[in-house]
Design a protein around this motif. Structure first.
Motif: not given
Length: 429
Positions: A283-285, A339-341, A332-335
């Motif tokens: 959901a955050l992604a 979340l990425s694998w 943000t890009n950092a967030e």
């Protein structure tokens, strides 16, 4: 050239059951072998047609392991955009109705040949070891890592590290990027209200959510919420929702990446049973606001601007009302990277101490369990493991502790479907 390290990932579920222990190990296997530095085998349960019908949604079944493997590989490639280089092996398993879990049958460590038994990753180690009777995992492999998916209050783990080692399906990040572009263009990106998605059993957050809604029906009278899920408690959840003096719609489960979910603005998840909830990360992604409990299981998510945590029911109400009036922040890009694998894989390797090549001096003992445990008095750990090994070898004690009857060895149907030898050790009474 040195031989590549081999990582065997054992897990307790597989697609098309879209549960965390089916999805997360699948992505983990794909990204661990992505750079070509490691050989990876994903070891997943094979169920007979009868059990498949109890577990897999929408009447999806497989006539053979090969058919099942093809389904999994196609599903994965459609989401990661590359051809995963890991192999898939199946172990014999049965579905326990009372535990609502898939349990291994026989000694599944034998799936991996001794000569490549370097590292074992046990996803849900408590499930994989409950009734395990065979070589001790730490005897078979040079390094054994357990990944706990569920926050069972009755379990205590020594020498554990708290770390989120899961990422999200890249499709969710793509959805979130499109929503961010809409927000930047001034377009209303989220046109729907609140929802919750998860396996429809009380322990997966439905009990907490419906209780909170019941206690604050008047304050939340304008809230409309959609629940999505399949599970053994679906009928009871439906009845409980119908008693509320507010709009709560109960729907069958869907893939969280389905277009149906893209426009929801608010994800509600009061559950405290997951160590790190996969659907919260998804959901955050997608750029949504997430209202969840201020609980150790949500510690990782607190760093995200769209994650709002509550300490009590009054705060829960205030955050929902606030969310209904506001728009989600643009991630943000950092967030997004967190979340990425790719980021999750790096966290996993660091937490497991696998940043450097495995110490080849660590010994692997291929002898049977008894030979490795003769001096069991040396450590409490060894003694406990020995007692477990003995107890798990008798049908009476296995049943006493809740094992499915006659699962010390695979039955004829499982052996035939998996192409196993007919040699079976006679069960002890």
């Amino acid at each position: 050239m040195d031989k590549k390290e081999h990582i065997a990932i054992f897990t307790t579920a597989s697609l098309p059951w879209l549960t965390g222990t089916a999805v997360n190990p699948l992505f983990r296997a794909a990204y661990l072998c992505k750079g070509g530095e490691r050989d990876v085998t994903l070891v997943i349960p094979w169920l007979t047609l009868k059990d498949q019908g109890l577990v897999y949604p929408k009447n999806v079944t497989f006539a053979s392991p090969k058919e099942h493997e093809e389904y999994i590989c196609q599903w994965l490639e459609e989401r990661v955009g590359f051809s995963p280089g890991f192999s898939i092996r199946f172990y014999p398993a049965k579905f326990s109705i009372d535990k609502r879990s898939i349990l291994a049958v026989g000694d599944i460590s034998e799936i991996i040949p001794d000569e490549v038994a370097d590292i074992a990753v046990l996803e849900e180690p408590e499930h994989l070891t409950w009734y395990h009777h065979g070589k001790r995992w730490k005897t078979k492999f040079r390094l054994v890592i357990g990944i706990i998916h569920t926050n069972y209050l009755e379990y205590e783990y020594t020498e554990s590290i708290i770390c989120n080692v899961h990422g999200v399906n890249p499709k969710f990040l793509e959805i979130g990027e499109k929503k961010k572009e809409q927000q930047q263009e001034g377009v209303k990106a989220f046109t729907k209200g609140a929802y919750f998605i998860g396996k429809m059993i009380w322990s997966k957050g439905y009990k907490e959510l419906l209780q909170l809604l019941q206690n604050h029906q008047q304050a939340l009278s304008e809230l409309e919420i959609d629940l999505f899920g399949n599970g053994e408690d679906s009928d009871e959840v439906q009845k409980a929702a119908e008693k509320l003096q507010m709009t709560v719609r109960v729907n069958p489960g869907r893939d969280h990446a389905d277009a149906l979910f893209h426009d929801y603005k608010l994800f509600l998840n009061p559950s405290t049973t997951d160590v790190v909830c996969t659907t919260t990360a998804e959901a955050l992604a997608m750029g949504k606001i997430v209202v969840c409990a201020n609980h150790p299981s949500n510690e990782f998510f607190k760093r995200f601007s769209n994650c709002w945590t509550f300490n009590n029911s009054d705060e829960f109400v205030k955050l929902i009302l606030k969310a209904l009036d506001e728009e989600p922040a643009q991630p943000t890009n950092a967030e997004r990277r967190e979340l990425s694998w790719e980021a999750a894989t790096n966290r996993f390797l660091k937490a497991a101490g696998m940043n450097n090549p495995l110490d080849k001096t660590l010994s692997r003992n291929s002898s049977i369990f008894m030979a490795a445990s003769l001096n069991l008095q040396q450590t409490v750990d060894g003694a406990s493991a020995y007692v477990h090994h003995v107890a798990s070898g008798f049908e009476v004690s296995r049943r006493f502790f809740g094992a499915i009857p006659h699962t010390l060895q695979p039955d004829e149907e499982l052996r035939k479907e998996l192409g196993l030898t007919n040699a079976v050790t006679k069960e002890k009474n």
